[in-house]
Design an enzyme around this catalytic site. Structure first.
Site, mmCIF file in Angstrom:
data_model
loop_
_atom_site.group_PDB
_atom_site.id
_atom_site.type_symbol
_atom_site.label_atom_id
_atom_site.label_comp_id
_atom_site.label_asym_id
_atom_site.label_seq_id
_atom_site.Cartn_x
_atom_site.Cartn_y
_atom_site.Cartn_z
ATOM 1 N N ASP A 65 -3.400 -6.464 16.448
ATOM 2 C CA ASP A 65 -3.481 -7.315 15.499
ATOM 3 C C ASP A 65 -4.920 -7.056 14.778
ATOM 4 O OD1 ASP A 65 -4.528 -9.762 13.885
ATOM 5 O OD2 ASP A 65 -2.646 -10.771 14.913
ATOM 6 N N ALA A 86 -1.156 -1.729 7.330
ATOM 7 C CA ALA A 86 -1.195 -3.005 7.729
ATOM 8 C C ALA A 86 -2.266 -3.941 6.764
ATOM 9 C CB ALA A 86 -1.544 -3.117 9.034
ATOM 10 N N LYS A 162 -8.664 -6.801 -1.462
ATOM 11 C CA LYS A 162 -8.154 -5.539 -1.545
ATOM 12 C C LYS A 162 -9.204 -4.543 -1.958
ATOM 13 C CE LYS A 162 -4.491 -4.138 -0.133
ATOM 14 N NZ LYS A 162 -3.909 -3.964 0.977
#
Length: 344
Positions: A65, A86, A162
């Site tokens: 994760d 991811a 991002k």
């Protein structure tokens, strides 16, 4: 054809990631894929089978994760390359932009640290066009890789996350990379063949048009690119010497308005496109509707704005040759219809 070289693909159940895994397996690599839950392994294998590949023991999975250090050292062990796809899922009802920014930035740094410590040669980071085009004055020339989204302006939280994640990655490589190489891919809206029920948010544009979920098309302008070409660009950036330390925009061509996307569907799919609306929704109506619908708020800043970018760098440097926007749009629609995903 086969090699013992292993590539780690993060976020292994995602739309882009599965296509990357497909192409890596077809190119003879072994692949290790990360999943937040190993219960999704059968789903990923089924998507690969839909794409024409029985992965067998050349594909393995490990639970990780982005919000935890657990298993990342094991994930990158003995891998020559890492394709880091991811990314934290966009949050619609966030209270503060840091809810998206911090997980995105910390996640990429976690992967880079583990990759460096394991002796990985190169990481290919899936960034986004949102790290390039936001917060700039309108311009007629297409944006290229020298542009960065202005995070001090009014960039939406997802695009800001991002941008800051990619900037953090480059800063890490410069200051702490110790020889680890990095390339970044910045795709526009990713379309193309859906292999299962897990696909990118851009696919919903086509799905919503085919099902007439909205009565018309917002006045939005975007570039699009086929996921198969995005995966191909990742693989080229992974091994090409000239890709070291570079970012590459991925777009099929010039940006188009959503009403043009609707017309491509209407003109080529016959009865399957009978519901597709080909009228634009007045932007004022959408601005009013956004007061009640949080999902609409994220598109308001882009209404009526031409966002054109160029992939000349990827084409000339890496020999990349993307399919046309029309092919990407139709491949998306045909796969949604074939897999009967329009009702889901």
């Amino acid at each position: 054809m086969y090699t013992d070289k292993t590539v780690l693909v993060t976020g292994g159940a995602g739309f882009i990631a599965v296509h990357c895994i497909l192409q890596l397996l077809n190119a003879g690599y072994r692949v290790r894929a990360t999943l937040r839950s190993l219960s999704r392994e059968p789903e990923v294998r089924a998507m690969l089978k839909e794409g024409g590949v029985e992965a067998g023991d050349r594909l393995s999975f490990i639970r990780t994760d982005l919000s935890s250090d657990t298993n990342w050292n094991e994930a990158v062990k003995d891998c020559i390359y890492v394709i880091h796809v991811a990314s934290p899922t966009p949050i619609v009802n966030y209270k503060h932009e840091d809810e998206m920014i911090i997980p995105a930035r910390e996640g990429v740094l976690r992967v880079l640290r583990a990759s460096r410590d394991a002796g990985v040669k190169r990481v290919v980071l899936t960034s986004a066009i949102g790290a390039v085009v936001c917060g700039h004055p309108a311009q007629t020339a297409p944006f290229d890789e020298t542009f960065w989204t202005n995070t001090s302006g009014k960039a939406p939280a997802y695009q800001k996350s991002k941008t800051l994640a990619e900037r953090a990655a480059w800063e890490f490589i410069e200051k702490e990379g110790k020889g680890l190489e990095l390339s970044a891919i910045n795709p526009v809206g990713v379309l193309g063949p859906v292999l299962g029920a897990d696909y990118s948010h851009s696919i919903h544009i086509i799905k919503n048009l085919l099902t007439a979920k909205i009565p018309g098309t917002p006045k939005l302008n975007s570039g699009f690119v086929d996921v198969r070409d995005v995966a191909d660009l990742h693989l080229r950036a992974m091994i090409h010497p000239a890709a070291k330390g570079e970012r590459f925009i991925a777009t099929a061509g010039e940006s188009i308005w959503l009403v043009e996307v609707a017309k491509i569907l209407k003109d080529n799919l016959g009865q399957s496109a009978k519901k597709v609306p080909v009228k634009e929704i007045p932007s004022l109506l959408l601005r009013i509707a956004a007061f009640k619908d949080p999902k609409l708020k994220s598109v308001i800043p882009f209404l009526g704005t031409v966002i054109n970018v160029t992939s000349a760098k990827a084409i000339h440097t890496l020999g990349w040759a993307p399919r046309s926007t029309k092919e990407a749009v139709l491949a998306t629609a045909e796969s949604l219809i074939r897999l009967r995903l329009l009702d889901q």
